[in-house]
Scaffold this motif. Structure first.
Motif, PDB file in Angstrom:
ATOM      1  N   THR A   1       0.825  -1.209   0.000  1.00 41.90           N
ATOM      2  CA  THR A   1       0.000   0.000   0.000  1.00 41.90           C
ATOM      3  C   THR A   1       0.860   1.260   0.000  1.00 41.90           C
ATOM      4  O   THR A   1       0.343   2.360  -0.218  1.00 41.90           O
ATOM      5  CB  THR A   1      -0.909   0.031   1.239  1.00 41.90           C
ATOM      6  OG1 THR A   1      -0.098   0.027   2.426  1.00 41.90           O
ATOM      7  CG2 THR A   1      -1.836  -1.180   1.257  1.00 41.90           C
TER       8      THR A   1
ATOM      9  N   TYR B   1      -3.032   3.517 -17.861  1.00 32.95           N
ATOM     10  CA  TYR B   1      -2.834   3.847 -16.449  1.00 32.95           C
ATOM     11  C   TYR B   1      -3.173   2.687 -15.518  1.00 32.95           C
ATOM     12  O   TYR B   1      -2.423   2.402 -14.569  1.00 32.95           O
ATOM     13  CB  TYR B   1      -3.662   5.074 -16.043  1.00 32.95           C
ATOM     14  CG  TYR B   1      -3.481   6.313 -16.879  1.00 32.95           C
ATOM     15  CD1 TYR B   1      -2.362   6.500 -17.691  1.00 32.95           C
ATOM     16  CD2 TYR B   1      -4.442   7.328 -16.863  1.00 32.95           C
ATOM     17  CE1 TYR B   1      -2.211   7.643 -18.455  1.00 32.95           C
ATOM     18  CE2 TYR B   1      -4.311   8.480 -17.619  1.00 32.95           C
ATOM     19  CZ  TYR B   1      -3.195   8.629 -18.427  1.00 32.95           C
ATOM     20  OH  TYR B   1      -3.051   9.762 -19.171  1.00 32.95           O
TER      21      TYR B   1
ATOM     22  N   ARG C   1      -0.790   0.782 -12.712  1.00 36.88           N
ATOM     23  CA  ARG C   1      -1.132   0.621 -11.295  1.00 36.88           C
ATOM     24  C   ARG C   1      -1.118  -0.858 -10.909  1.00 36.88           C
ATOM     25  O   ARG C   1      -0.675  -1.218  -9.811  1.00 36.88           O
ATOM     26  CB  ARG C   1      -2.511   1.236 -10.996  1.00 36.88           C
ATOM     27  CG  ARG C   1      -2.547   2.754 -11.123  1.00 36.88           C
ATOM     28  CD  ARG C   1      -3.809   3.328 -10.470  1.00 36.88           C
ATOM     29  NE  ARG C   1      -5.030   2.833 -11.078  1.00 36.88           N
ATOM     30  CZ  ARG C   1      -5.647   3.382 -12.109  1.00 36.88           C
ATOM     31  NH1 ARG C   1      -5.126   4.458 -12.688  1.00 36.88           N
ATOM     32  NH2 ARG C   1      -6.775   2.871 -12.579  1.00 36.88           N
TER      33      ARG C   1
ATOM     34  N   LEU D   1      -1.450   0.517  -4.141  1.00 41.28           N
ATOM     35  CA  LEU D   1      -0.649   1.619  -3.618  1.00 41.28           C
ATOM     36  C   LEU D   1      -1.503   2.849  -3.347  1.00 41.28           C
ATOM     37  O   LEU D   1      -2.192   3.355  -4.236  1.00 41.28           O
ATOM     38  CB  LEU D   1       0.458   1.996  -4.603  1.00 41.28           C
ATOM     39  CG  LEU D   1       1.766   1.200  -4.552  1.00 41.28           C
ATOM     40  CD1 LEU D   1       2.731   1.740  -5.588  1.00 41.28           C
ATOM     41  CD2 LEU D   1       2.403   1.254  -3.168  1.00 41.28           C
ATOM     42  N   ASP D   2      -1.448   3.335  -2.102  1.00 44.13           N
ATOM     43  CA  ASP D   2      -2.079   4.620  -1.779  1.00 44.13           C
ATOM     44  C   ASP D   2      -1.228   5.759  -2.324  1.00 44.13           C
ATOM     45  O   ASP D   2      -1.758   6.739  -2.845  1.00 44.13           O
ATOM     46  CB  ASP D   2      -2.211   4.780  -0.260  1.00 44.13           C
ATOM     47  CG  ASP D   2      -3.131   3.747   0.362  1.00 44.13           C
ATOM     48  OD1 ASP D   2      -4.118   3.371  -0.302  1.00 44.13           O
ATOM     49  OD2 ASP D   2      -2.867   3.322   1.500  1.00 44.13           O
ATOM     50  N   CYS D   3       0.084   5.599  -2.182  1.00 42.48           N
ATOM     51  CA  CYS D   3       1.004   6.632  -2.652  1.00 42.48           C
ATOM     52  C   CYS D   3       2.422   6.094  -2.582  1.00 42.48           C
ATOM     53  O   CYS D   3       2.683   5.026  -2.031  1.00 42.48           O
ATOM     54  CB  CYS D   3       0.882   7.910  -1.821  1.00 42.48           C
ATOM     55  SG  CYS D   3       1.297   7.676  -0.088  1.00 42.48           S
ATOM     56  N   LEU D   4       3.329   6.861  -3.170  1.00 43.85           N
ATOM     57  CA  LEU D   4       4.759   6.569  -3.087  1.00 43.85           C
ATOM     58  C   LEU D   4       5.437   7.733  -2.380  1.00 43.85           C
ATOM     59  O   LEU D   4       4.963   8.870  -2.442  1.00 43.85           O
ATOM     60  CB  LEU D   4       5.366   6.409  -4.478  1.00 43.85           C
ATOM     61  CG  LEU D   4       4.777   5.328  -5.366  1.00 43.85           C
ATOM     62  CD1 LEU D   4       4.210   5.967  -6.628  1.00 43.85           C
ATOM     63  CD2 LEU D   4       5.838   4.313  -5.755  1.00 43.85           C
TER      64      LEU D   4
ATOM     65  N   PHE E   1       2.850  10.873 -12.395  1.00 42.08           N
ATOM     66  CA  PHE E   1       2.410   9.780 -11.531  1.00 42.08           C
ATOM     67  C   PHE E   1       1.114  10.140 -10.799  1.00 42.08           C
ATOM     68  O   PHE E   1       0.267   9.270 -10.566  1.00 42.08           O
ATOM     69  CB  PHE E   1       3.512   9.394 -10.549  1.00 42.08           C
ATOM     70  CG  PHE E   1       4.468   8.388 -11.123  1.00 42.08           C
ATOM     71  CD1 PHE E   1       4.225   7.037 -10.997  1.00 42.08           C
ATOM     72  CD2 PHE E   1       5.585   8.788 -11.834  1.00 42.08           C
ATOM     73  CE1 PHE E   1       5.080   6.094 -11.551  1.00 42.08           C
ATOM     74  CE2 PHE E   1       6.448   7.867 -12.399  1.00 42.08           C
ATOM     75  CZ  PHE E   1       6.193   6.510 -12.258  1.00 42.08           C
ATOM     76  N   ARG E   2       0.961  11.405 -10.465  1.00 38.34           N
ATOM     77  CA  ARG E   2      -0.315  11.800  -9.859  1.00 38.34           C
ATOM     78  C   ARG E   2      -1.454  11.593 -10.843  1.00 38.34           C
ATOM     79  O   ARG E   2      -2.545  11.150 -10.486  1.00 38.34           O
ATOM     80  CB  ARG E   2      -0.260  13.252  -9.400  1.00 38.34           C
ATOM     81  CG  ARG E   2      -1.532  13.681  -8.692  1.00 38.34           C
ATOM     82  CD  ARG E   2      -1.339  14.907  -7.850  1.00 38.34           C
ATOM     83  NE  ARG E   2      -2.525  15.193  -7.060  1.00 38.34           N
ATOM     84  CZ  ARG E   2      -2.557  16.060  -6.059  1.00 38.34           C
ATOM     85  NH1 ARG E   2      -1.454  16.707  -5.718  1.00 38.34           N
ATOM     86  NH2 ARG E   2      -3.661  16.278  -5.398  1.00 38.34           N
TER      87      ARG E   2
ATOM     88  N   LEU F   1      -1.257   7.534  -8.874  1.00 38.73           N
ATOM     89  CA  LEU F   1      -0.211   7.118  -7.934  1.00 38.73           C
ATOM     90  C   LEU F   1       0.510   8.370  -7.419  1.00 38.73           C
ATOM     91  O   LEU F   1       1.607   8.699  -7.855  1.00 38.73           O
ATOM     92  CB  LEU F   1       0.794   6.187  -8.618  1.00 38.73           C
ATOM     93  CG  LEU F   1       0.269   4.842  -9.116  1.00 38.73           C
ATOM     94  CD1 LEU F   1       1.325   4.139  -9.956  1.00 38.73           C
ATOM     95  CD2 LEU F   1      -0.146   3.962  -7.937  1.00 38.73           C
TER      96      LEU F   1
END
Length: 622
Positions: A277, A347, A351, A358-361, A376-377, A381
């Motif tokens: 995540t 996209y 993902r 993944l919530d975020c990196l 990426f946004r 992501l």
């Protein structure tokens, strides 16, 4: 703005030292899965062994008993030298349970570096990953004549591995371990971490238990949507890096599962198997993901479609940044339609490639290109860019979920003040700022008015967000008296996947030049796509020297990158001539730090003749 403070969010009074971060979790959730451990010699896609918090505490306590039985005294330094793996986590916490001070050594370190750390820290006992690491440590002890309590390996080794050490401590009572665990308080030194030394010799930073506990509790409170029970991550940064250890502690304290990987080639298949995540990455990883997607599209003759998809992702990312949660409702109809189309085509697959959960990196250890962040946004992501140093116990500033601003490294962490000096240097004070260096002489210029001097140039916007401008020691003064910060141009050029590192030169020269170090893997992949056979197997010198690449096609492609970078800068900050180079940048040649940051001074000295040619050779390319 010259100074910004983020208020403290956490109370540290309930913690004796950093081991309580684990023990508080153990008392409330002993059966929660804390780690996923890959079985030896199995593919990453095979089932991973699950380790509960309770099982981890049992392993830590058993190893701590072995350390005590071996003769380790409170405050003794314990070195750990190993690739990233589960046993690193056990050894790290066990040393703290035994009231020792942990001294991490990068597993790629050469013999002189190992010896220097052992001597400077006065290490008493060492834990190695493999027999080869053990040999380096044993030789280091012998070289300086240090009496020690043995070198023990994580890998199986008769009478000298961790299993043997655990067996030695079988008769040590639990009560004795608990007494040891509680000996150190928040102001005791927890670890001595040697800085990677891009501009100077490594220095031993004294990081306290207060630094760790303060950072973990405050960062955890600020990032509750990211660091959460039920989440999971994969750590593939070197465990000798303070960021990796901080990440591990915050996951342990908050109930996130942790998996470890040492080989970067295993990361992509592991993402699909473990479905994290949250991930901590360096910008280079994000560049390669983007480049791989472009290459895959080109092979399917969808290059032009992908180019439009990439622009759409950046456009969506920019709109989302301006409108945050309302982006999907307020975006223009045409943009929404294009994004929906490209989500189905590209996209969603990207993902899925990174696990689909993944919530975020989080990106650190280098500047992140603004458009890459927006891209990426736009994929769905979001990338949280942050900034920190060994001396600040990793994060000093960071963007917050829901308030990401590309090109900024965010606001100070809770309990932290960032000040900009009159010279533009970033200064820091707060819960994560270390106690000082081990050698008193290293502290002479390290602090001013109670603030740590980071050596980085930056500015604060009206909202307290920090924007970095390069290293204070890296500025270039040309023959015309113009002072230039090279980091901006270098970051723009390094945004292209073909480029591993870019170095601006020109001190005392009439104009600026550039040394562009190619990424061999990316160049080979590009050459294969373009059908250029003679560039697929570029030979890299194995003696640390650099060779010049004069292929016209490659010069043309990189030339466009340099031109685009120059277009975003004032004329006096533009590079007029550059040279393409290929070099073995492994740590053994001393050109890069263990975290793969280029040592500018060392590299430019080794490439001095290339620099001179930029100003004397009429064939140099613009």
């Amino acid at each position: 703005m010259r100074e910004f403070t983020s208020p403290t969010l956490a109370d540290l009074s309930g913690h004796r030292n950093a081991t309580d971060l684990l023990m508080h979790r153990f008392r409330t959730s002993p059966d929660h899965i804390a780690f996923e451990v890959r079985a030896e010699d199995t593919p990453v896609t095979a089932p991973w062994r699950q380790v509960t918090t309770g099982q981890f505490v049992d392993e830590v306590r058993a190893l701590a008993k072995g350390l005590i039985a071996a003769g380790l005294q409170p405050g003794d330094p314990v070195a750990i030298m190993s690739p990233t793996r589960y046993e690193w986590a056990v050894a790290d916490m066990a040393a703290w349970f035994a009231a020792a001070v942990v001294v991490p050594i990068y597993e790629t370190s050469a013999q002189p570096q190992v010896t220097a750390v052992l001597e400077d820290a006065a290490v008493r006992l060492a834990i190695a990953g493999t027999a080869a690491h053990a040999a380096l440590l044993e030789q280091g002890f012998a070289d300086v004549g240090l009496p020690h309590l043995g070198v023990w390996t994580m890998d199986t080794r008769p009478d000298a591995d961790l299993a043997a050490l655990v067996k030695r401590g079988a008769d040590v009572p639990d009560g004795e371990v608990e007494e040891r665990r509680l000996l150190h308080d928040l102001d005791s030194v927890a670890t001595i971490v040697y800085t990677s030394g891009t501009t100077a010799a490594p220095k031993g930073a004294l990081i306290t238990h207060r630094n760790f506990v303060g950072q973990i509790l405050n960062v955890g409170a600020a990032y509750t949507s990211v660091v959460r029970e039920g989440g999971n991550t994969i750590i593939f940064l070197p465990m000798a890096h303070v960021l990796a250890r901080g990440l591990q502690l915050i996951c342990l304290a908050n109930g996130m599962r942790i998996a470890h990987l040492s080989d970067p080639r295993d990361v992509v298949p592991a993402l699909g198997a473990l479905k994290p995540t949250f991930l901590v990455v360096v910008p280079r990883v994000l560049q390669k993901i983007q480049a791989s997607a472009a290459a895959a599209a080109a092979q399917k003759h969808l290059g032009r479609v992908w180019a439009l998809a990439q622009r759409t992702a950046v456009e969506w990312g920019r709109f989302a940044e301006a409108h945050d949660a309302d982006a999907s409702l307020r975006a223009p109809l045409g943009l929404r339609a294009r994004r929906a189309l490209f989500d189905r085509l590209f996209y969603a697959r990207l993902r899925a490639l990174v696990g689909g959960r993944l919530d975020c990196l989080l990106s650190g250890a280098g500047a992140l290109d603004t458009e890459l962040s927006l891209f990426f946004r736009g994929l769905g992501l979001p990338v949280i860019e942050g900034y920190g140093l060994t001396e600040t116990t990793a994060p000093l500033t960071g963007n917050l979920p829901g308030a990401i601003r590309s090109g900024s490294v965010g606001v100070p962490m809770p309990g932290t003040t960032v000040r900009i000096s009159e010279q533009g240097e970033v200064l820091a004070r707060g819960v994560g700022v270390f106690a000082g260096y081990r050698r008193a002489s290293d502290n002479a210029d390290a602090f001013v008015d109670g603030f740590f001097r980071t050596g980085d140039l930056g500015s604060l916007d009206p909202d307290g967000r920090l924007r970095l401008k390069g290293r204070i020691k890296d500025v270039i003064v040309t023959a015309g008296g113009k002072t230039v910060t090279p980091a901006v141009w270098e970051g723009l050029v390094e945004g292209d996947p073909l480029v591993a590192h870019a170095v601006m030169v020109g001190e005392g020269k009439p104009y600026l030049g550039g040394l562009v170090l190619l990424d061999p893997e990316s160049v080979a992949a590009w050459a294969e796509r373009e059908g250029i056979a003679d560039l697929v197997g570029l030979r890299i010198p194995d003696d640390g020297s650099a060779v010049q690449i004069e292929d016209e096609r490659l010069l043309g492609v990189v030339g466009k990158v340099v031109t685009a970078a120059n277009a975003r800068l004032a004329r006096s900050e533009q590079v007029r001539r550059f040279v393409l180079l290929l070099a073995d940048l492994s740590e053994s040649h001393g050109m890069v730090t263990p975290t793969m940051k280029l040592k500018r001074a060392v590299f430019t000295e080794s490439a001095r003749h290339f620099v001179e040619n930029l100003y004397t050779d009429a064939r140099s390319r613009e």
